[in-house]
Every structure is written in C-alpha cells, then in structure tokens.
Scaffold this active site. Structure first.
Site, PDB file in Angstrom:
ATOM      1  N   LYS A   1       0.827  -1.210   0.000  1.00 18.26           N
ATOM      2  CA  LYS A   1       0.000   0.000   0.000  1.00 18.26           C
ATOM      3  C   LYS A   1       0.865   1.265   0.000  1.00 18.26           C
ATOM      4  CE  LYS A   1      -2.007  -1.146   3.926  1.00 18.26           C
ATOM      5  NZ  LYS A   1      -1.257  -2.400   4.197  1.00 18.26           N
TER       6      LYS A   1
ATOM      7  N   ARG B   1      -9.720   0.377   8.658  1.00 23.34           N
ATOM      8  CA  ARG B   1      -9.226  -0.949   8.996  1.00 23.34           C
ATOM      9  C   ARG B   1     -10.257  -1.778   9.739  1.00 23.34           C
ATOM     10  NH1 ARG B   1      -3.433   0.250   8.867  1.00 23.34           N
ATOM     11  NH2 ARG B   1      -2.196  -1.604   9.187  1.00 23.34           N
TER      12      ARG B   1
ATOM     13  N   ARG C   1      11.553  -5.021   5.201  1.00 23.24           N
ATOM     14  CA  ARG C   1      11.206  -3.624   4.883  1.00 23.24           C
ATOM     15  C   ARG C   1      12.089  -2.632   5.634  1.00 23.24           C
ATOM     16  NH1 ARG C   1       5.081  -1.904   5.367  1.00 23.24           N
ATOM     17  NH2 ARG C   1       5.169  -2.891   7.411  1.00 23.24           N
TER      18      ARG C   1
ATOM     19  N   ARG D   1      11.017  -0.365  11.221  1.00 23.84           N
ATOM     20  CA  ARG D   1       9.962  -0.168  12.210  1.00 23.84           C
ATOM     21  C   ARG D   1      10.053  -1.228  13.301  1.00 23.84           C
ATOM     22  NH1 ARG D   1       4.712   0.305   8.492  1.00 23.84           N
ATOM     23  NH2 ARG D   1       3.896  -0.810  10.307  1.00 23.84           N
TER      24      ARG D   1
HETATM   25  P1  ADP Z   1       1.176  -1.603   7.494  1.00 25.92           P
HETATM   26  O1  ADP Z   1       1.942  -0.684   6.579  1.00 25.92           O
HETATM   27  O2  ADP Z   1       1.988  -2.766   7.910  1.00 25.92           O
HETATM   28  O3  ADP Z   1      -0.157  -1.995   6.960  1.00 25.92           O
HETATM   29  P2  ADP Z   1       0.597   0.729   9.104  1.00 25.92           P
HETATM   30  O4  ADP Z   1       1.826   1.563   9.013  1.00 25.92           O
HETATM   31  O5  ADP Z   1      -0.540   1.091   8.238  1.00 25.92           O
HETATM   32  O6  ADP Z   1       0.974  -0.803   8.862  1.00 25.92           O
HETATM   33  O7  ADP Z   1       0.094   0.675  10.618  1.00 25.92           O
HETATM   34  C1  ADP Z   1       0.972   0.410  11.689  1.00 25.92           C
HETATM   35  C2  ADP Z   1       0.152   0.242  12.970  1.00 25.92           C
HETATM   36  O8  ADP Z   1      -0.553   1.457  13.248  1.00 25.92           O
HETATM   37  C3  ADP Z   1      -0.919  -0.831  12.925  1.00 25.92           C
HETATM   38  O9  ADP Z   1      -0.412  -2.112  13.232  1.00 25.92           O
HETATM   39  C4  ADP Z   1      -1.907  -0.326  13.994  1.00 25.92           C
HETATM   40  O10 ADP Z   1      -1.424  -0.579  15.293  1.00 25.92           O
HETATM   41  C5  ADP Z   1      -1.843   1.183  13.782  1.00 25.92           C
HETATM   42  N1  ADP Z   1      -2.869   1.658  12.804  1.00 25.92           N
HETATM   43  C6  ADP Z   1      -2.642   2.258  11.600  1.00 25.92           C
HETATM   44  N2  ADP Z   1      -3.798   2.562  10.985  1.00 25.92           N
HETATM   45  C7  ADP Z   1      -4.780   2.141  11.812  1.00 25.92           C
HETATM   46  C8  ADP Z   1      -6.211   2.137  11.734  1.00 25.92           C
HETATM   47  N3  ADP Z   1      -6.856   2.644  10.651  1.00 25.92           N
HETATM   48  N4  ADP Z   1      -6.891   1.619  12.777  1.00 25.92           N
HETATM   49  C9  ADP Z   1      -6.274   1.124  13.867  1.00 25.92           C
HETATM   50  N5  ADP Z   1      -4.952   1.078  13.998  1.00 25.92           N
HETATM   51  C10 ADP Z   1      -4.195   1.578  12.988  1.00 25.92           C
HETATM   52  P1  ADP Z   2       2.227  -1.870   3.233  1.00 22.77           P
HETATM   53  O1  ADP Z   2       2.243  -0.360   3.200  1.00 22.77           O
HETATM   54  O2  ADP Z   2       1.020  -2.444   2.554  1.00 22.77           O
HETATM   55  O3  ADP Z   2       2.419  -2.428   4.608  1.00 22.77           O
HETATM   56  P2  ADP Z   2       4.812  -1.641   1.841  1.00 22.77           P
HETATM   57  O4  ADP Z   2       4.466  -0.806   0.667  1.00 22.77           O
HETATM   58  O5  ADP Z   2       5.567  -1.003   2.948  1.00 22.77           O
HETATM   59  O6  ADP Z   2       3.480  -2.400   2.389  1.00 22.77           O
HETATM   60  O7  ADP Z   2       5.643  -2.916   1.292  1.00 22.77           O
HETATM   61  C1  ADP Z   2       6.201  -3.882   2.203  1.00 22.77           C
HETATM   62  C2  ADP Z   2       7.583  -4.291   1.728  1.00 22.77           C
HETATM   63  O8  ADP Z   2       7.470  -5.076   0.527  1.00 22.77           O
HETATM   64  C3  ADP Z   2       8.496  -3.104   1.376  1.00 22.77           C
HETATM   65  O9  ADP Z   2       9.801  -3.401   1.800  1.00 22.77           O
HETATM   66  C4  ADP Z   2       8.394  -3.004  -0.159  1.00 22.77           C
HETATM   67  O10 ADP Z   2       9.626  -2.521  -0.720  1.00 22.77           O
HETATM   68  C5  ADP Z   2       8.124  -4.446  -0.575  1.00 22.77           C
HETATM   69  N1  ADP Z   2       7.181  -4.534  -1.717  1.00 22.77           N
HETATM   70  C6  ADP Z   2       6.107  -3.742  -1.971  1.00 22.77           C
HETATM   71  N2  ADP Z   2       5.464  -4.120  -3.084  1.00 22.77           N
HETATM   72  C7  ADP Z   2       6.112  -5.219  -3.557  1.00 22.77           C
HETATM   73  C8  ADP Z   2       5.922  -6.086  -4.703  1.00 22.77           C
HETATM   74  N3  ADP Z   2       4.918  -5.895  -5.568  1.00 22.77           N
HETATM   75  N4  ADP Z   2       6.804  -7.100  -4.861  1.00 22.77           N
HETATM   76  C9  ADP Z   2       7.817  -7.296  -3.974  1.00 22.77           C
HETATM   77  N5  ADP Z   2       8.054  -6.523  -2.882  1.00 22.77           N
HETATM   78  C10 ADP Z   2       7.218  -5.483  -2.670  1.00 22.77           C
END
Ligand code: ADP
Ligand code: ADP
Ligand code: ZN
Length: 216
Positions: free
Chosen positions: A13, A88, A127, A161
């Site tokens: 995302k 979420r 990541r 992170r």
């Molecule tokens: P990821 O990129 O792995 O999907 P995020 O960076 O979006 O994770 O979120 C990190 C953490 O922040 C989540 O595990 C949760 O604890 C909190 N968080 C983020 N967005 C939300 C949401 N919309 N509702 C509840 N918790 C959230």
């Molecule tokens: P999210 O925001 O959904 O938690 P991220 O965009 O941070 O996910 O992506 C998670 C990890 O996977 C990052 O290290 C990113 O560079 C890698 N990644 C993202 N998209 C792809 C893909 N299509 N194929 C392989 N690796 C990816």
C-alpha cells in the site's frame, strides 16, 4: 477522487501510494505514518498508541476517525485523497462514509491488493525506509540503485519499524484477517471494490492501479 488502498500489512500500500500520489495529484494519507509521528512527539495520542502498535494490535477506532477528519478537508486534498491503512474496521468504514456524505462526497474506488498472506512476513521483515525522506525499500525486492544511498534524496541513513519483527508481523496479519478483511464484502456490496494482483512486480502493480484510477 477519493481512493482507499486495502490489503494486509506488507501488501504494498505505502509503496504504491508513494508512486501514485504524484502522478495523480492525490494527497497520500497513511494513518500508520500519522500515528508514528504522534508516538515520536510523545503526544497524548502517541502515548496511548505506542504500546498497542508495538503489540501489533489496532488502535481504537475513534482515535483514527478523529485523526482523519481534518487532513481530508484541507485545500491540498481538493484534487483527491489516497487513503493508506484506513479504514481498517467496519466501524471506521461506516464513519468514513458518514463523514464524506456529510460533505456531499463519496468514495470513488477501493483497491484491494490481493496477496498471499504467507509471503507477507518476508516482505515485512525485509522492509526499511530512508530516515530523511521516508522512501520505502526492501532487503531483496527493492534495493536502492547504489547500495546504502537513497534513490530519492541521496540520504544514507535508513530505519526499520519496531513492529516489523516477524512475531509482531504475524499478530498484525491476524488482526487483518479478523478485523479488516470484513471490509471486502462491505465494499463489494457497494460496488466500489476492484482487485489488483499485489504479488506482481512493483511497476506492474503501479500500472494496473493507474489504469483503474484513470477510469474512476
Ligand atoms: P502496514 O503498513 O503494515 O499496513 P501501518 O503503518 O498502516 O501498517 O500501521 C501500523 C500500525 O498502526 C498498525 O499495526 C496499527 O497498530 C496502527 N494503525 C494504523 N492505521 C490504523 C487504523 N486505521 N486503525 C487502527 N490502527 C491503525
Ligand atoms: P504496506 O504499506 O502495505 O504495509 P509496503 O508498501 O511497505 O506495504 O511494502 C512492504 C515491503 O514489501 C516493502 O519493503 C516493499 O519494498 C516491498 N514490496 C512492496 N510491493 C512489492 C511487490 N509488488 N513485490 C515485492 N516486494 C514489494
Ligand atoms: Zn531519501
């Protein structure tokens, strides 16, 4: 244009939002980034959220609903917003619908990044991001062109992170299955859901989402 990017932790995302915000002039809103900024500044919200995030659980709905209200109505959101990590839960999705309806607006499209959950722990564990400009990278899938140097800003400091440890990643994937996956039927029944294969290469995923956004 109001767009939601939906998918489990590691689905891509943030990676896609960073690329699409410029080409489509959308404001990228990552609730994870917003919460991490609250934690870094030790604000009351950050203090409450820190331990919850470290456990890999979801922060209470009302905090997120309040957090998203202001930035979505600022002038820089006029051309559109790209929501990453929000909503979420079904309660958050309902609150978002009500908030937009109250402004005479609605969601245009929800893009589900369809991924293999088993592959997500590896994506999350690998990541990291530039400490200066937040550009995202991965140990094997997405390395900087020159090792140790950020492609976007030339920075040489990188951060990981604390919740990207494999154990916490698993808790976060369970939270997704239990609390966030119910959004799929919610949006499908409203006719706004589109699926994109999130296991494809990063550029290919960007291209496919771009095609959907041009049609939105
Ligand atoms: P990821 O990129 O792995 O999907 P995020 O960076 O979006 O994770 O979120 C990190 C953490 O922040 C989540 O595990 C949760 O604890 C909190 N968080 C983020 N967005 C939300 C949401 N919309 N509702 C509840 N918790 C959230
Ligand atoms: P999210 O925001 O959904 O938690 P991220 O965009 O941070 O996910 O992506 C998670 C990890 O996977 C990052 O290290 C990113 O560079 C890698 N990644 C993202 N998209 C792809 C893909 N299509 N194929 C392989 N690796 C990816
Ligand atoms: Zn950088």
């Amino acid at each position: 244009m109001k767009i939601v990017l939906l998918g489990p932790p590691g689905a891509g995302k943030g990676t896609q939002a960073q690329r699409l915000q410029e080409s489509f002039g959308l404001k990228h809103l990552s609730t994870g980034d917003m919460l991490r900024a609250e934690v870094a500044s030790s604000s009351p919200i950050g203090t409450q959220a820190k331990a919850i995030m470290e456990r890999g659980e979801l922060v209470p709905d009302q905090i997120l609903i309040d957090m998203i209200a202001e930035p979505t109505k600022q002038p820089d959101a006029a051309r559109g917003i790209l929501l990453d990590g929000f909503p979420r839960t079904v309660a958050q999705a309902e609150a978002l619908d009500r908030m937009l309806a109250g402004r005479g607006q609605k969601l245009d499209r929800v893009i589900q990044l369809v991924v293999d959950n088993d592959a997500m722990v590896e994506r999350i564990a690998g990541r990291y991001a530039c400490a200066k400009c937040a550009a995202g990278y991965h140990d094997t899938n997405r390395k900087p062109k020159t090792a140790g140097v950020c492609d976007s800003c030339g920075g040489s400091q990188f951060v990981r992170r604390p919740d990207d440890k494999p154990e916490t990643a698993r808790t976060r994937l369970e939270a997704y299955d239990r609390q966030t996956a119910p959004l799929l039927p919610y949006y499908k029944s409203r006719g706004v859901l589109s699926e994109v294969d999130g296991m494809a290469a990063i550029d290919e995923v960007t291209r496919r989402i771009g095609t959907l956004l041009k049609a939105a």
